[in-house]
Design an enzyme around this catalytic site. Structure first.
Site, PDB file in Angstrom:
ATOM      1  CG  HIS A  82      -1.621   3.443  12.431  1.00 43.18           C
ATOM      2  ND1 HIS A  82      -1.484   4.722  11.953  1.00 43.18           N
ATOM      3  CD2 HIS A  82      -0.703   2.714  11.754  1.00 43.18           C
ATOM      4  CE1 HIS A  82      -0.536   4.771  11.040  1.00 43.18           C
ATOM      5  NE2 HIS A  82      -0.046   3.557  10.895  1.00 43.18           N
ATOM      6  NE  ARG A 122       0.945   7.788   7.402  1.00 45.04           N
ATOM      7  CZ  ARG A 122       1.485   6.594   7.699  1.00 45.04           C
ATOM      8  NH1 ARG A 122       0.728   5.512   7.754  1.00 45.04           N
ATOM      9  NH2 ARG A 122       2.766   6.489   7.967  1.00 45.04           N
TER      10      ARG A 122
HETATM   11  P1  NDP Z   1       5.459   2.579  -1.709  1.00 42.97           P
HETATM   12  O1  NDP Z   1       6.142   3.898  -1.849  1.00 42.97           O
HETATM   13  O2  NDP Z   1       6.218   1.342  -1.991  1.00 42.97           O
HETATM   14  O3  NDP Z   1       4.158   2.576  -2.630  1.00 42.97           O
HETATM   15  C1  NDP Z   1       3.366   3.701  -2.837  1.00 42.97           C
HETATM   16  C2  NDP Z   1       2.458   3.431  -4.020  1.00 42.97           C
HETATM   17  O4  NDP Z   1       1.571   4.554  -4.157  1.00 42.97           O
HETATM   18  C3  NDP Z   1       3.237   3.310  -5.338  1.00 42.97           C
HETATM   19  O5  NDP Z   1       2.644   2.346  -6.170  1.00 42.97           O
HETATM   20  C4  NDP Z   1       3.055   4.694  -5.953  1.00 42.97           C
HETATM   21  O6  NDP Z   1       3.104   4.746  -7.368  1.00 42.97           O
HETATM   22  C5  NDP Z   1       1.639   5.007  -5.500  1.00 42.97           C
HETATM   23  N1  NDP Z   1       1.404   6.455  -5.569  1.00 42.97           N
HETATM   24  C6  NDP Z   1       2.040   7.450  -4.915  1.00 42.97           C
HETATM   25  N2  NDP Z   1       1.550   8.655  -5.294  1.00 42.97           N
HETATM   26  C7  NDP Z   1       0.581   8.387  -6.205  1.00 42.97           C
HETATM   27  C8  NDP Z   1      -0.286   9.198  -6.959  1.00 42.97           C
HETATM   28  N3  NDP Z   1      -0.263  10.539  -6.891  1.00 42.97           N
HETATM   29  N4  NDP Z   1      -1.156   8.605  -7.821  1.00 42.97           N
HETATM   30  C9  NDP Z   1      -1.180   7.252  -7.924  1.00 42.97           C
HETATM   31  N5  NDP Z   1      -0.374   6.409  -7.235  1.00 42.97           N
HETATM   32  C10 NDP Z   1       0.488   6.981  -6.383  1.00 42.97           C
HETATM   33  O7  NDP Z   1       4.869   2.541  -0.235  1.00 42.97           O
HETATM   34  P2  NDP Z   1       4.482   1.258   0.656  1.00 42.97           P
HETATM   35  O8  NDP Z   1       3.721   0.324  -0.197  1.00 42.97           O
HETATM   36  O9  NDP Z   1       5.664   0.771   1.392  1.00 42.97           O
HETATM   37  O10 NDP Z   1       3.523   1.961   1.747  1.00 42.97           O
HETATM   38  C11 NDP Z   1       2.356   2.642   1.336  1.00 42.97           C
HETATM   39  C12 NDP Z   1       1.765   3.420   2.493  1.00 42.97           C
HETATM   40  O11 NDP Z   1       1.157   2.534   3.422  1.00 42.97           O
HETATM   41  C13 NDP Z   1       2.752   4.205   3.356  1.00 42.97           C
HETATM   42  O12 NDP Z   1       3.114   5.426   2.752  1.00 42.97           O
HETATM   43  C14 NDP Z   1       1.960   4.418   4.634  1.00 42.97           C
HETATM   44  O13 NDP Z   1       1.204   5.597   4.528  1.00 42.97           O
HETATM   45  C15 NDP Z   1       1.016   3.228   4.664  1.00 42.97           C
HETATM   46  N6  NDP Z   1       1.334   2.294   5.761  1.00 42.97           N
HETATM   47  C16 NDP Z   1       0.379   2.034   6.698  1.00 42.97           C
HETATM   48  C17 NDP Z   1       0.616   1.155   7.696  1.00 42.97           C
HETATM   49  C18 NDP Z   1      -0.444   0.839   8.699  1.00 42.97           C
HETATM   50  O14 NDP Z   1      -0.171   0.141   9.682  1.00 42.97           O
HETATM   51  N7  NDP Z   1      -1.666   1.269   8.496  1.00 42.97           N
HETATM   52  C19 NDP Z   1       1.908   0.479   7.853  1.00 42.97           C
HETATM   53  C20 NDP Z   1       2.839   0.805   6.803  1.00 42.97           C
HETATM   54  C21 NDP Z   1       2.555   1.682   5.798  1.00 42.97           C
HETATM   55  P3  NDP Z   1       4.439   4.320  -8.168  1.00 42.97           P
HETATM   56  O15 NDP Z   1       4.457   2.813  -8.086  1.00 42.97           O
HETATM   57  O16 NDP Z   1       4.172   4.805  -9.546  1.00 42.97           O
HETATM   58  O17 NDP Z   1       5.584   4.984  -7.467  1.00 42.97           O
HETATM   59  C1  OXD Z   2       4.238   3.265   8.763  1.00 49.19           C
HETATM   60  C2  OXD Z   2       3.088   3.104   9.601  1.00 49.19           C
HETATM   61  O1  OXD Z   2       4.272   4.200   7.957  1.00 49.19           O
HETATM   62  O2  OXD Z   2       3.191   2.459  10.663  1.00 49.19           O
HETATM   63  O3  OXD Z   2       5.172   2.456   8.868  1.00 49.19           O
HETATM   64  O4  OXD Z   2       1.997   3.577   9.268  1.00 49.19           O
END
Ligand code: NDP
Ligand code: OXD
Length: 306
Positions: A269, A221
């Site tokens: 995006h 993000r």
């Molecule tokens: P997940 O919830 O599966 O993974 C999030 C990861 O971030 C986990 O490993 C989590 O740790 C880690 N995390 C969260 N908070 C912290 C913290 N404070 N310190 C360290 N690690 C942290 O999400 P996804 O992988 O499905 O998606 C990740 C992000 O990708 C979405 O939230 C979105 O913002 C972005 N995204 C962007 C897209 C784009 O087109 N650009 C498309 C889709 C998603 P833990 O494993 O310990 O829970």
């Molecule tokens: C999502 C994204 O969160 O598109 O799925 O960024």
């Protein structure tokens, strides 16, 4: 089953996808909404939506990141929120990140500059054994990216909130873990969600801990990065480049310094587009199982923000 669909964009495509995935359901499309529904299917819904419509069972976010939804002031506190998990996004994210990592490792930006200058100047091959890729966020997408990069032979490091084991990846958690990931990382990939704990994490202090000449790839993000700090580190030459798919303000405003910065690649995006039919199929399977009395899959922890 009565459903409300409320999305900021692509209402028709979502309607078609859900009509195919849940043919027996009564599907209403915002703003044509009854006072009560069983499930809401939403992407950046207007606050008025939850003020007007009571959602009885669950709210499904039609995206992986729930940051925008959790900011909606009328979001009911007692209704579970689901998010998309992969649903066809992991494969796309692997492609996008692999391309950025390979472009950095094979110094494509330098060769493009040389071509513009009409210079023929082969550069020595970089040492892959010390060219580490660090991934912040080892969840669904971060782990998929790590698995996708493994066959390319780069040393990999991953960082998450809780300790995790991922084959072939040196994993870390917590503040000390972040330092260890940053210290030896040549390409930093950010796949964190935007939460109260992660917003602004990639500021000057954090990014300066990367070795000189490192590259940033932000696909998580926009608000994870402090944009003026990133610009300063690029201009000072501490960072070699940034590949940015997400931004504080989207669409990226006209005149924003990122648009024409020589060391920044901007995409709108698109690193992992939401696939309407795959996403609707995932949500439909989850709510059908829940409606039959089963557990809900894909529920987010609202206190943690992801
Ligand atoms: P997940 O919830 O599966 O993974 C999030 C990861 O971030 C986990 O490993 C989590 O740790 C880690 N995390 C969260 N908070 C912290 C913290 N404070 N310190 C360290 N690690 C942290 O999400 P996804 O992988 O499905 O998606 C990740 C992000 O990708 C979405 O939230 C979105 O913002 C972005 N995204 C962007 C897209 C784009 O087109 N650009 C498309 C889709 C998603 P833990 O494993 O310990 O829970
Ligand atoms: C999502 C994204 O969160 O598109 O799925 O960024």
């Amino acid at each position: 089953m009565r459903l409300l669909l409320a999305t900021a964009t692509h209402a028709q495509a979502w309607r078609d996808a859900f009509a195919a995935a849940l043919p027996g359901a009564e599907l209403h499309v915002w703003p044509d909404a009854p006072p009560e529904v069983d499930y809401a299917l939403v992407w950046k819904p207007p606050p008025e939506c939850f003020a007007r419509v009571r959602v009885r069972r669950a709210i499904a976010n039609l995206g992986a990141g729930v940051d925008a939804l959790l900011r909606v002031p009328t979001l009911p506190a007692d209704v579970p929120v689901l998010r998309l998990t992969d649903a066809g996004m992991a494969e796309q994210m692997v492609e996008y990140v692999a391309l950025a990592v390979l472009r950095a490792f094979r110094e494509q930006r330098e060769y493009a500059r040389q071509q513009r200058d009409g210079r023929w100047m082969p550069r020595p091959r970089l040492d892959k054994t010390s060219y580490r890729v660090g991934i912040l966020g080892m969840g669904v997408l971060g782990s998929a990216v790590a698995q996708g990069l493994l066959p390319l032979g780069f040393p990999l490091a991953g960082w998450s909130r809780r300790p995790r084991r991922v084959d072939g990846v040196a994993t870390w958690s917590g503040a000390d873990g972040l330092d260890r990931v940053l210290a030896g990382t040549c390409v930093l990939v950010c796949l964190l969600p935007s939460t109260p704990d992660t917003r602004g994490l990639l500021d000057r202090r954090t990014l300066a801990r990367l070795p000189r000449g490192a590259h940033l790839v932000n696909v998580g993000r926009g608000d994870l990065v402090v944009e003026p700090d990133l610009l300063a580190l690029l201009d000072e030459g501490h960072l070699a480049s940034a590949t940015l798919d997400v931004f504080d303000a989207e669409p990226l405003p006209a005149g924003h310094p990122f648009w024409h910065h020589p060391r920044i690649d901007v995409t709108p995006h698109v690193s992992a587009a939401t696939l309407f039919h795959a996403s609707a199929a995932q949500v439909a399977a989850r709510i059908a199982a829940h409606a039959r009395g089963g557990p809900l899959d894909g529920v987010v922890d609202r206190a943690l923000g992801y």
